[in-house]
Design a protein around this motif. Sequence first.
Motif, mmCIF file in Angstrom:
data_model
loop_
_atom_site.group_PDB
_atom_site.id
_atom_site.type_symbol
_atom_site.label_atom_id
_atom_site.label_comp_id
_atom_site.label_asym_id
_atom_site.label_seq_id
_atom_site.Cartn_x
_atom_site.Cartn_y
_atom_site.Cartn_z
ATOM 1 N N ASN A 336 0.804 -1.217 0.000
ATOM 2 C CA ASN A 336 0.000 0.000 0.000
ATOM 3 C C ASN A 336 0.839 1.270 0.000
ATOM 4 O OD1 ASN A 336 -2.638 -0.984 -0.155
ATOM 5 N ND2 ASN A 336 -2.677 -1.435 2.027
ATOM 6 N N CYS A 337 2.000 1.223 -0.638
ATOM 7 C CA CYS A 337 2.804 2.426 -0.811
ATOM 8 C C CYS A 337 2.437 3.073 -2.150
ATOM 9 C CB CYS A 337 4.286 2.093 -0.794
ATOM 10 S SG CYS A 337 4.843 1.337 0.746
ATOM 11 N N ASN A 338 2.559 4.379 -2.209
ATOM 12 C CA ASN A 338 2.268 5.056 -3.466
ATOM 13 C C ASN A 338 3.309 4.705 -4.523
ATOM 14 O OD1 ASN A 338 0.624 6.867 -4.995
ATOM 15 N ND2 ASN A 338 2.262 8.369 -4.872
ATOM 16 N N VAL A 339 4.568 4.610 -4.114
ATOM 17 C CA VAL A 339 5.668 4.117 -4.951
ATOM 18 C C VAL A 339 6.299 2.961 -4.177
ATOM 19 C CG1 VAL A 339 7.805 4.662 -6.135
ATOM 20 C CG2 VAL A 339 6.109 6.458 -5.748
ATOM 21 N N GLY A 340 6.509 1.833 -4.832
ATOM 22 C CA GLY A 340 7.094 0.703 -4.138
ATOM 23 C C GLY A 340 8.599 0.812 -4.040
ATOM 24 N N ASN A 359 11.741 -9.347 -3.889
ATOM 25 C CA ASN A 359 10.888 -8.396 -3.197
ATOM 26 C C ASN A 359 9.439 -8.573 -3.653
ATOM 27 O OD1 ASN A 359 13.027 -6.608 -1.842
ATOM 28 N ND2 ASN A 359 13.687 -6.643 -3.985
ATOM 29 N N ASN A 360 8.499 -8.313 -2.754
ATOM 30 C CA ASN A 360 7.079 -8.350 -3.077
ATOM 31 C C ASN A 360 6.507 -6.954 -2.881
ATOM 32 O OD1 ASN A 360 6.039 -11.367 -3.424
ATOM 33 N ND2 ASN A 360 7.664 -11.340 -1.883
ATOM 34 N N VAL A 361 5.971 -6.387 -3.947
ATOM 35 C CA VAL A 361 5.488 -5.009 -3.923
ATOM 36 C C VAL A 361 4.028 -4.996 -4.357
ATOM 37 C CG1 VAL A 361 5.841 -2.670 -4.789
ATOM 38 C CG2 VAL A 361 7.808 -4.198 -4.499
ATOM 39 N N PHE A 362 3.174 -4.455 -3.506
ATOM 40 C CA PHE A 362 1.742 -4.379 -3.794
ATOM 41 C C PHE A 362 1.308 -2.925 -3.657
ATOM 42 C CE2 PHE A 362 2.678 -8.564 -2.105
ATOM 43 C CZ PHE A 362 2.131 -9.385 -3.079
ATOM 44 N N GLY A 363 0.925 -2.328 -4.765
ATOM 45 C CA GLY A 363 0.581 -0.917 -4.771
ATOM 46 C C GLY A 363 -0.754 -0.623 -4.114
ATOM 47 N N ARG A 364 -0.880 0.591 -3.589
ATOM 48 C CA ARG A 364 -2.138 1.009 -3.001
ATOM 49 C C ARG A 364 -3.121 1.362 -4.114
ATOM 50 N NH1 ARG A 364 -2.379 6.849 -2.556
ATOM 51 N NH2 ARG A 364 -3.938 6.648 -0.909
ATOM 52 N N PRO A 365 -4.417 1.394 -3.845
ATOM 53 C CA PRO A 365 -5.398 1.738 -4.882
ATOM 54 C C PRO A 365 -5.107 3.109 -5.491
ATOM 55 C CG PRO A 365 -6.502 0.808 -2.988
ATOM 56 C CD PRO A 365 -5.068 0.983 -2.590
ATOM 57 N N ASN A 385 11.427 -10.843 -8.429
ATOM 58 C CA ASN A 385 10.535 -9.912 -7.751
ATOM 59 C C ASN A 385 9.100 -10.067 -8.235
ATOM 60 O OD1 ASN A 385 12.680 -8.115 -6.362
ATOM 61 N ND2 ASN A 385 13.349 -8.202 -8.496
ATOM 62 N N VAL A 386 8.144 -9.797 -7.359
ATOM 63 C CA VAL A 386 6.737 -9.725 -7.727
ATOM 64 C C VAL A 386 6.310 -8.275 -7.566
ATOM 65 C CG1 VAL A 386 4.388 -10.454 -7.193
ATOM 66 C CG2 VAL A 386 6.280 -12.088 -6.993
ATOM 67 N N ILE A 387 5.991 -7.644 -8.678
ATOM 68 C CA ILE A 387 5.597 -6.237 -8.677
ATOM 69 C C ILE A 387 4.148 -6.160 -9.136
ATOM 70 C CG2 ILE A 387 6.139 -3.911 -9.454
ATOM 71 C CD1 ILE A 387 8.449 -5.264 -7.971
ATOM 72 N N ASP A 388 3.259 -5.883 -8.213
ATOM 73 C CA ASP A 388 1.830 -5.875 -8.502
ATOM 74 C C ASP A 388 1.345 -4.437 -8.573
ATOM 75 O OD1 ASP A 388 -0.875 -6.159 -8.688
ATOM 76 O OD2 ASP A 388 -1.046 -7.677 -7.130
ATOM 77 N N GLY A 389 1.175 -3.967 -9.807
ATOM 78 C CA GLY A 389 0.649 -2.623 -10.030
ATOM 79 C C GLY A 389 -0.772 -2.649 -10.543
ATOM 80 N N GLU A 390 -1.539 -3.655 -10.109
ATOM 81 C CA GLU A 390 -2.915 -3.782 -10.584
ATOM 82 C C GLU A 390 -3.735 -2.531 -10.301
ATOM 83 O OE1 GLU A 390 -4.762 -6.341 -12.200
ATOM 84 O OE2 GLU A 390 -2.721 -6.824 -12.729
ATOM 85 N N ASN A 391 -3.389 -1.829 -9.217
ATOM 86 C CA ASN A 391 -4.195 -0.685 -8.821
ATOM 87 C C ASN A 391 -3.618 0.647 -9.271
ATOM 88 O OD1 ASN A 391 -6.156 -2.197 -7.360
ATOM 89 N ND2 ASN A 391 -4.667 -2.457 -5.713
#
Length: 530
Positions: A336-340, A359-365, A385-391
């Motif tokens: 839930n960071c604005n920038v991972g 690293n596992n990065v999950f972006g905030r909405p 790395n897993v970079i999830d920018g779905e949001n």
Amino acid sequence: MSNAQENQQRLISVKTHGAVGNGTANDTAAIQAAIATVKAAGGGTVYFPRGSYQVVFPAGLSAYSSLFALPSNTAVEFEAGASMTASAVTGSTLFAAVFGVDQTALPVSNLRFTGVRISQTAPGGGQELGAGIMLQVAPDTAANSVTNVSIERCHFVGTACAIYILQRTSAGTATRQVSGVKIHNCSGLGNYSGITADGEDIEISGNTLVGSTSSPASYYDAVSIHSGKNVRVVGNHFSYYGEFGVNVRNSPNNLSGSSNILIAHNTIAECTLKGIGVYTTSGETVYGVSNVSVTGNTVSHSTNGNGCCGILISAGSATVGTPMNKVAVTGNLLNNCNVGLEITGTGGVPLLYLTLANNNVFGRPTCAEPQLKVNHAQLSSITGNVIDGENVGAAYKSVAIENLQYSTISGNQFYSGSAFTDTLYFATWTDVAFNGNHCFGKYVFATIGSTCVIDSNRFTSAGVCALRPLTGTWSLAQARIEAFGGTPASGTWAVGDRVYGTPAAGGTIGVVCTTAGTPGTWKTFGAIAA
């Protein structure tokens, strides 16, 4: 038992020197008398029995001085139930400290603080908050040093800085006057800065520091390192600071660089600006930041906040000096960071030997920035790395890797669900191997050099993708490109490259390149029965 330990066994109670500890009497002079007794004896423990001790900073106290100056072989110990309240400093240009180093007895070694509990009153007109404990020397020379300091189970409330280790060095030298400091299992609440650790052989572990839950933006860093060597920040909990959880930063006073920094297994939450930063800013001379490991940390931010950057590694606007090098960012969870992850060098000062792994990065909405941003790096590895920018918000990239040279990108999973065309953006590469990655989203390769290899990746499009024209001859071997939308009309392709369409009865699975070229010759394959 060492001589220092024997000396510290002499127990000198502040109450035997006239301290009252009733919450109203001024106990400053009595505590100073107890310290003088310890100094005359060659060491001892200044002991605070149960009680509430009031101390007062005198008007005009010099900046960076201390109310209680400690000589070598001195311990300060608070009994359970003992606490101290210090008035704010009046008329000083910069903050002073409650406990500090006896500048008339340098070098100073073998200091111990156990169970110390210090709070400061809110300052009035012309007053400033001070530090709880300050370790520094003046003037800063190799002969003046502070070594072997232990700070354990201490608690600080409302200070300008809970623990302040001030380290100044001469340009280009490796001399550090403060060394061998251990800060364990301490806590803090409402301190504008937590711990400033400029020195050598410093360990910060098991501490819990909370800035302000009501106005965190007015607070600074939980931990700051401006000129550190062999510094370990491990297993701490930091929250609600307005700038950084952990900040490793070159500054004008850092004239010998920072090296051998470990930031590991910390939990950092609700820090407004950055969770962890290793960086320089515009106008600062870069003397080098090297051998930094950021591993196993958890950085999070509430979904309703402004969203901090999880981890920043940056040479800022620097154009000269020693490059930042050998920085490893591994096994972190950023949520839930604005920038991972933001990793940026400059054209003049690229990052060297960067490792980003697992690293596992999950972006905030509705993130407004990339969840992974890499710019101007050389001789680097980005793997697993897993970079999830779905949001990620519309019109923003979720992954942007640019100006990369002599590096490897492999085994990563990049996700983006944004409606913007360039959500996965890879540009301006030289000698880069891009192998075994899964890219879900609208991807673009732009200005990829002739010596790059893009091999055995899976591309799953969230819509119609545009492969931009590529410079030189490059390899896209055994690529699986899904839902591309038809035969490629641009790009340089190799024999065997396949593009998968949307399966439909009576159609085909996709097209395969039969003659290499730009865009080459293509034939359909995999007829689907009607």
